[in-house]
Write a protein that holds these residues in place. Structure first.
Motif, PDB file in Angstrom:
ATOM      1  N   ILE A 540      12.700   5.111  33.668  1.00  0.00           N
ATOM      2  CA  ILE A 540      13.382   5.389  32.411  1.00  0.00           C
ATOM      3  C   ILE A 540      12.360   5.687  31.314  1.00  0.00           C
ATOM      4  CG2 ILE A 540      14.843   4.416  30.600  1.00  0.00           C
ATOM      5  CD1 ILE A 540      16.431   5.063  33.039  1.00  0.00           C
ATOM      6  N   GLU A 541      11.313   4.880  31.259  1.00  0.00           N
ATOM      7  CA  GLU A 541      10.298   5.041  30.222  1.00  0.00           C
ATOM      8  C   GLU A 541       9.626   6.407  30.297  1.00  0.00           C
ATOM      9  OE1 GLU A 541       6.971   2.136  28.220  1.00  0.00           O
ATOM     10  OE2 GLU A 541       7.000   2.319  30.392  1.00  0.00           O
ATOM     11  N   ARG A 542       9.496   6.946  31.507  1.00  0.00           N
ATOM     12  CA  ARG A 542       8.835   8.250  31.658  1.00  0.00           C
ATOM     13  C   ARG A 542       9.633   9.383  31.024  1.00  0.00           C
ATOM     14  NH1 ARG A 542       7.199   5.960  36.723  1.00  0.00           N
ATOM     15  NH2 ARG A 542       9.002   6.809  37.811  1.00  0.00           N
ATOM     16  N   MET A 543      10.916   9.141  30.768  1.00  0.00           N
ATOM     17  CA  MET A 543      11.746  10.175  30.152  1.00  0.00           C
ATOM     18  C   MET A 543      11.598  10.226  28.634  1.00  0.00           C
ATOM     19  SD  MET A 543      15.285   9.523  32.220  1.00  0.00           S
ATOM     20  CE  MET A 543      15.350   9.484  34.024  1.00  0.00           C
ATOM     21  N   PHE A 544      10.975   9.191  28.047  1.00  0.00           N
ATOM     22  CA  PHE A 544      10.900   9.077  26.601  1.00  0.00           C
ATOM     23  C   PHE A 544       9.554   9.563  26.088  1.00  0.00           C
ATOM     24  CE2 PHE A 544      14.452   6.548  27.585  1.00  0.00           C
ATOM     25  CZ  PHE A 544      15.179   6.308  26.423  1.00  0.00           C
ATOM     26  N   HIS A 545       9.597  10.447  25.103  1.00  0.00           N
ATOM     27  CA  HIS A 545       8.379  10.946  24.472  1.00  0.00           C
ATOM     28  C   HIS A 545       8.113  10.096  23.242  1.00  0.00           C
ATOM     29  CE1 HIS A 545       8.892  15.186  26.440  1.00  0.00           C
ATOM     30  NE2 HIS A 545       8.775  14.203  27.299  1.00  0.00           N
ATOM     31  N   GLN A 546       7.137   9.182  23.365  1.00  0.00           N
ATOM     32  CA  GLN A 546       6.879   8.185  22.341  1.00  0.00           C
ATOM     33  C   GLN A 546       5.402   8.185  21.945  1.00  0.00           C
ATOM     34  OE1 GLN A 546       9.496   4.492  22.865  1.00  0.00           O
ATOM     35  NE2 GLN A 546       8.843   4.861  24.959  1.00  0.00           N
ATOM     36  N   GLY A 547       5.096   7.405  20.927  1.00  0.00           N
ATOM     37  CA  GLY A 547       3.707   7.138  20.591  1.00  0.00           C
ATOM     38  C   GLY A 547       3.028   8.218  19.774  1.00  0.00           C
ATOM     39  N   ASP A 548       1.722   8.385  20.012  1.00  0.00           N
ATOM     40  CA  ASP A 548       0.834   9.236  19.225  1.00  0.00           C
ATOM     41  C   ASP A 548       1.363  10.668  19.132  1.00  0.00           C
ATOM     42  OD1 ASP A 548      -1.350  10.379  17.947  1.00  0.00           O
ATOM     43  OD2 ASP A 548      -2.817   9.314  19.182  1.00  0.00           O
ATOM     44  N   LEU A 549       1.297  11.234  17.917  1.00  0.00           N
ATOM     45  CA  LEU A 549       1.752  12.604  17.670  1.00  0.00           C
ATOM     46  C   LEU A 549       0.604  13.606  17.651  1.00  0.00           C
ATOM     47  CD1 LEU A 549       4.236  11.695  14.800  1.00  0.00           C
ATOM     48  CD2 LEU A 549       4.846  12.296  17.137  1.00  0.00           C
ATOM     49  N   ASN A 550      -0.612  13.134  17.900  1.00  0.00           N
ATOM     50  CA  ASN A 550      -1.783  14.011  17.973  1.00  0.00           C
ATOM     51  C   ASN A 550      -1.903  14.642  19.356  1.00  0.00           C
ATOM     52  OD1 ASN A 550      -3.292  13.819  15.438  1.00  0.00           O
ATOM     53  ND2 ASN A 550      -3.503  11.639  15.946  1.00  0.00           N
ATOM     54  N   PHE A 551      -2.443  15.856  19.390  1.00  0.00           N
ATOM     55  CA  PHE A 551      -2.826  16.439  20.667  1.00  0.00           C
ATOM     56  C   PHE A 551      -4.078  15.732  21.192  1.00  0.00           C
ATOM     57  CE2 PHE A 551      -0.013  19.864  19.564  1.00  0.00           C
ATOM     58  CZ  PHE A 551       0.376  20.394  20.790  1.00  0.00           C
ATOM     59  N   PRO A 552      -4.161  15.468  22.485  1.00  0.00           N
ATOM     60  CA  PRO A 552      -5.405  14.922  23.044  1.00  0.00           C
ATOM     61  C   PRO A 552      -6.572  15.847  22.716  1.00  0.00           C
ATOM     62  CG  PRO A 552      -3.632  14.849  24.668  1.00  0.00           C
ATOM     63  CD  PRO A 552      -3.115  15.648  23.509  1.00  0.00           C
ATOM     64  N   GLU A 553      -7.722  15.277  22.517  1.00  0.00           N
ATOM     65  CA  GLU A 553      -8.864  16.036  22.033  1.00  0.00           C
ATOM     66  C   GLU A 553      -9.208  17.217  22.937  1.00  0.00           C
ATOM     67  OE1 GLU A 553     -11.487  17.483  19.608  1.00  0.00           O
ATOM     68  OE2 GLU A 553     -10.294  15.709  19.113  1.00  0.00           O
ATOM     69  N   ALA A 554      -9.167  17.007  24.257  1.00  0.00           N
ATOM     70  CA  ALA A 554      -9.532  18.087  25.183  1.00  0.00           C
ATOM     71  C   ALA A 554      -8.560  19.253  25.063  1.00  0.00           C
ATOM     72  CB  ALA A 554      -9.559  17.551  26.617  1.00  0.00           C
ATOM     73  N   GLU A 555      -7.268  18.956  24.982  1.00  0.00           N
ATOM     74  CA  GLU A 555      -6.271  20.021  24.874  1.00  0.00           C
ATOM     75  C   GLU A 555      -6.359  20.703  23.515  1.00  0.00           C
ATOM     76  OE1 GLU A 555      -2.892  22.490  25.751  1.00  0.00           O
ATOM     77  OE2 GLU A 555      -4.581  21.605  26.814  1.00  0.00           O
ATOM     78  N   LEU A 556      -6.575  19.941  22.474  1.00  0.00           N
ATOM     79  CA  LEU A 556      -6.717  20.538  21.149  1.00  0.00           C
ATOM     80  C   LEU A 556      -7.916  21.484  21.113  1.00  0.00           C
ATOM     81  CD1 LEU A 556      -5.871  20.720  18.182  1.00  0.00           C
ATOM     82  CD2 LEU A 556      -7.305  18.715  17.725  1.00  0.00           C
ATOM     83  N   SER A 557      -9.030  21.083  21.687  1.00  0.00           N
ATOM     84  CA  SER A 557     -10.229  21.939  21.718  1.00  0.00           C
ATOM     85  C   SER A 557      -9.957  23.217  22.481  1.00  0.00           C
ATOM     86  CB  SER A 557     -11.399  21.182  22.350  1.00  0.00           C
ATOM     87  OG  SER A 557     -11.768  20.070  21.564  1.00  0.00           O
ATOM     88  N   ARG A 558      -9.250  23.099  23.590  1.00  0.00           N
ATOM     89  CA  ARG A 558      -8.920  24.285  24.397  1.00  0.00           C
ATOM     90  C   ARG A 558      -8.068  25.268  23.598  1.00  0.00           C
ATOM     91  NH1 ARG A 558      -5.233  26.690  27.565  1.00  0.00           N
ATOM     92  NH2 ARG A 558      -3.572  25.281  26.880  1.00  0.00           N
ATOM     93  N   LEU A 559      -7.061  24.738  22.893  1.00  0.00           N
ATOM     94  CA  LEU A 559      -6.182  25.597  22.106  1.00  0.00           C
ATOM     95  C   LEU A 559      -6.940  26.259  20.955  1.00  0.00           C
ATOM     96  CD1 LEU A 559      -3.065  23.251  21.958  1.00  0.00           C
ATOM     97  CD2 LEU A 559      -3.274  25.344  23.303  1.00  0.00           C
ATOM     98  N   LEU A 560      -7.755  25.499  20.273  1.00  0.00           N
ATOM     99  CA  LEU A 560      -8.516  26.055  19.149  1.00  0.00           C
ATOM    100  C   LEU A 560      -9.498  27.114  19.623  1.00  0.00           C
ATOM    101  CD1 LEU A 560      -9.219  22.805  17.084  1.00  0.00           C
ATOM    102  CD2 LEU A 560      -7.526  24.596  16.606  1.00  0.00           C
ATOM    103  N   ASN A 561     -10.027  26.937  20.810  1.00  0.00           N
ATOM    104  CA  ASN A 561     -10.941  27.933  21.371  1.00  0.00           C
ATOM    105  C   ASN A 561     -10.237  29.266  21.576  1.00  0.00           C
ATOM    106  OD1 ASN A 561     -13.460  28.798  22.564  1.00  0.00           O
ATOM    107  ND2 ASN A 561     -12.427  28.649  24.562  1.00  0.00           N
ATOM    108  N   ILE A 562      -9.001  29.225  22.074  1.00  0.00           N
ATOM    109  CA  ILE A 562      -8.222  30.459  22.233  1.00  0.00           C
ATOM    110  C   ILE A 562      -7.976  31.091  20.869  1.00  0.00           C
ATOM    111  CG2 ILE A 562      -5.969  31.398  22.902  1.00  0.00           C
ATOM    112  CD1 ILE A 562      -5.868  29.254  25.094  1.00  0.00           C
ATOM    113  N   MET A 563      -7.625  30.270  19.883  1.00  0.00           N
ATOM    114  CA  MET A 563      -7.291  30.788  18.558  1.00  0.00           C
ATOM    115  C   MET A 563      -8.501  31.395  17.850  1.00  0.00           C
ATOM    116  SD  MET A 563      -4.449  28.132  17.045  1.00  0.00           S
ATOM    117  CE  MET A 563      -4.768  26.627  17.919  1.00  0.00           C
ATOM    118  N   ARG A 564      -9.702  30.925  18.203  1.00  0.00           N
ATOM    119  CA  ARG A 564     -10.911  31.510  17.603  1.00  0.00           C
ATOM    120  C   ARG A 564     -11.223  32.872  18.218  1.00  0.00           C
ATOM    121  NH1 ARG A 564     -12.872  25.991  18.496  1.00  0.00           N
ATOM    122  NH2 ARG A 564     -12.672  24.839  16.523  1.00  0.00           N
TER     123      ARG A 564
END
Length: 652
Positions: A540-564
């Motif tokens: 049941i818990e796996r169905m709930f999107h909870q907690g931190d609203l930040n992107f994980p650092e690795a994924e954020l870096s990957r996305l920003l790299n594409i945007m650059r």
């Protein structure tokens, strides 16, 4: 080695033998149980009075008041109630899940999502309210509904079955398409309807969903959610109408009007508005499905603000109300879950607001589900954990609840009545309310559906078209500016080269040339989801999107790299707010969706539809701002990235 191999082989054979024997015993037990149950059934004669035909539900050869659709509802309720045994009254007060066969056949033994045989549930346990999870194709579902109602009419009094469901018309739905899917018209989630903000559209959605539900034999909507999304971390925001009480109140009333009409009748679907008295102010945004989220807190002393959408629901004559699991900390003299709290249910809802409709608890507040000593689903019995099952049942009924969702402790409730702990007069109060809805919906007169007509109604092209238009209307344009002070980017010109992620490339090729690497593209188009913490304690818990609203650092870096590398258009699915200051700054175009298919997003990006929706909640600038805000207060984070109500259109 050979000896060890033999030992392992013998062990496996023993285990297989035990499983085989257990399976045979299990099947034999339910075959016998069902056979015995079916012996109690009787065919239902038809009675002719003049030119009118009626069902002789109690098979006594005469037309009784509860069988006569010409009689007032209250007369019919009192008549059938006077004929019911205590077992039958108690059976009304439970609403467990029920399984559906792939071809529309009745479930003859317990399954993953239903712990009883259909025959045993209706004939022996006297249950006649159930909720659905997974469903088959439309025609099979309609056939199942008819099979179920035919079984119900052959019982002693022929009391019809009521079927309920959580929302099924969203692109994602709260607990996923696997459990709440089906062949329905596809609309944005309720939070997307809030982004549009058009009451008439919400009424129209309700009218369409109502037709699709009734066509297959669904009578109760376990929605709308009148909760306010005042804490951005909460996992259930996509089912709400946002954080503003006035907006939520207006759309909640429109939603109920769409499903129910001016009053309940044979065309209506009864709404169970939830979660009284507002489930949004969860402590640290954690959800009350779990012990760590059991507290609802009011640091801004804003309890009354969360009642505003429910006041609109009551004025719209919602047929039913569902309290939430949580404890409204220090708002009453007793810190217990809402359904156990007499001040919340009887004093506030019943007496102060004068509500005499059905109150149904949220699911699983009496007991959880365990297997071989391992608790698969914990009971949501917050504040009364030390009470026995019998004591919990007695307390929740004393609080003013009419029906208990997810559980079916009929034997225990019967024992409580016979011991005098719960009075039969109290049982009669709830039975009246529950029976009244069945009569108003016309189920005692004709609970059957036309499977061929159901196929024509459900997801018909007109409904599909309206849902797709709503998807487009719900998309919010947040940014439209090239980095470095350049001009407007959107809408993009068709035929350019694009790099995409999480978009169907075949569909995207109808708008532009799709390339495999960002370096080859004129623009990148990325569809993203709001981040959440992976929690895996139970399924049941796996169905709930909870907690931190930040992107994980690795994924954020990957996305920003594409945007650059290339000008990038971001479209983010906001099932709750996200913390995206870096993404917002680096993107050339930023869109928010609340449940939209790829073609809807691409139509907006390439100018086939001009955006004009507004954010139904603010987007915070940081997690520090989120953690510093008050859980019960709307739009109160410091320096939000995008405020509530923000939204651009082309030309701005």
């Amino acid at each position: 080695m050979k000896k060890l191999f033999k030992v392992i082989l013998y062990f496996l054979l023993i285990v297989l033998g035990i499983i085989l024997i257990a399976t045979l015993v299990f099947n034999a037990y339910y075959a016998t149980l069902n056979k015995r149950a079916k012996k109690e059934l009787q065919e239902v004669p038809r009675l002719i009075v003049g030119e009118l035909q009626f069902r002789d539900l109690n098979k006594n050869g005469k037309l009784d008041p509860y069988e006569d659709r010409r009689q007032p509802v209250d007369v019919r309720v009192e008549d059938v109630l006077s004929r019911m045994t205590l077992d039958e009254k108690v059976g009304l007060m439970w609403q467990p899940p029920i399984g559906v066969g792939d071809q529309g056949e009745l479930q003859s033994k317990p399954g993953i999502l239903s712990s009883v045989s259909t025959y045993d549930a209706i004939i022996h346990k006297k249950l006649n309210h159930f909720n659905l999870f997974t469903v088959p194709a439309t025609k099979a579902l309609a056939n199942w509904s008819n099979n179920l109602q035919q079984l119900a009419e052959q019982t002693r009094l022929g009391i019809p079955v009521s079927i309920s469901t959580d929302p099924r018309h969203g692109i994602s739905n709260f607990i996923g398409m696997g459990l709440l899917g089906g062949n329905w018209s596809r609309w944005p989630e309720p939070i997307g309807l809030a982004a549009i903000g058009d009451s008439s559209l919400v009424v129209e959605f309700g009218q369409i969903a109502r037709q699709e539900y009734r066509a297959v034999g669904i009578h109760t909507a376990l929605h709308p959610m009148a909760d306010l999304a005042t804490d951005p971390r909460w996992a259930r925001i996509n089912g709400t109408f946002g954080e503003d009480a006035k907006l939520s109140a207006r759309l909640t009333a429109a939603y109920i009007h769409g499903f129910q009409g001016d009053k309940l009748d044979t065309n209506s679907v009864a709404c169970m508005t939830k979660h009284w008295p507002g489930g949004g102010p969860q402590e640290k945004g954690e959800d009350a499905h779990f012990h760590y989220g059991k507290n609802q807190v009011y640091p801004g002393n804003n309890f009354a603000y969360h009642l505003i959408p429910f006041e609109a629901a009551l004025k719209a004559n919602t047929a039913m109300i569902m309290p939430y699991y949580g404890i409204a900390v220090d708002q009453t003299s007793e810190n217990v879950g809402m359904s156990f709290n007499k001040e919340i249910i009887t004093k506030l809802l019943r007496e102060e607001y004068g509500y005499d409709g059905v109150v149904c608890s949220d699911w699983g507040i009496i007991e959880g589900f365990s297997f071989l000593g391992y608790e698969l689903v914990e009971a949501k019995n917050w504040g009364v954990e030390k009470l026995t099952v019998d004591e919990r049942i007695a307390k929740v009924i004393d609080a003013g609840v009419d029906q208990l969702g997810g559980n079916m402790h009929t034997r225990q409730l019967l024992r409580l009545v016979r011991k005098g702990v719960v009075s039969e007069d109290r049982i009669n109060q709830s039975a009246r309310r529950l029976l009244r809805v069945k009569f108003e919906l016309g189920l005692f007169d004709n609970p059957f559906v036309d499977p061929e007509q159901a196929v024509e109604i459900v997801n018909q092209k007109k409904f599909q078209k309206k849902g797709k238009l709503a998807q487009r209307k719900s998309i919010v344009l947040l940014k439209n500016q090239l980095n470095g002070g350049g001009g407007k980017v959107l809408p993009l010109t068709k035929g350019i080269k694009i790099y995409t992620e999480n978009i169907n490339p075949e569909l995207a090729s109808n708008y532009a040339t799709v390339v495999n690497q960002p370096e080859e593209a004129d623009f990148a188009i990325l569809r993203l989801n709001t981040p959440f913490e992976e929690r895996t304690d139970d399924f049941i818990e796996r169905m709930f999107h909870q907690g931190d609203l930040n992107f994980p650092e690795a994924e954020l870096s990957r996305l920003l790299n594409i945007m650059r590398k290339k000008p990038t258009i971001i479209c983010m699915y906001l099932d709750r707010p996200a913390v995206i200051p870096e993404i917002s700054k680096q993107s050339s175009g930023l869109l928010a969706d609340f449940g939209a298919e790829d073609d809807a997003v691409l139509d907006v990006i390439f100018g086939d539809f001009k955006p004009h929706a507004k954010l139904p909640f603010e987007l915070p600038s940081s997690m520090e701002a989120v953690e510093a805000q008050k859980e019960d207060m709307p739009y109160d984070s410091k320096d939000p990235l995008y405020p509530f109500g923000f939204g651009l259109t082309y030309g701005e």
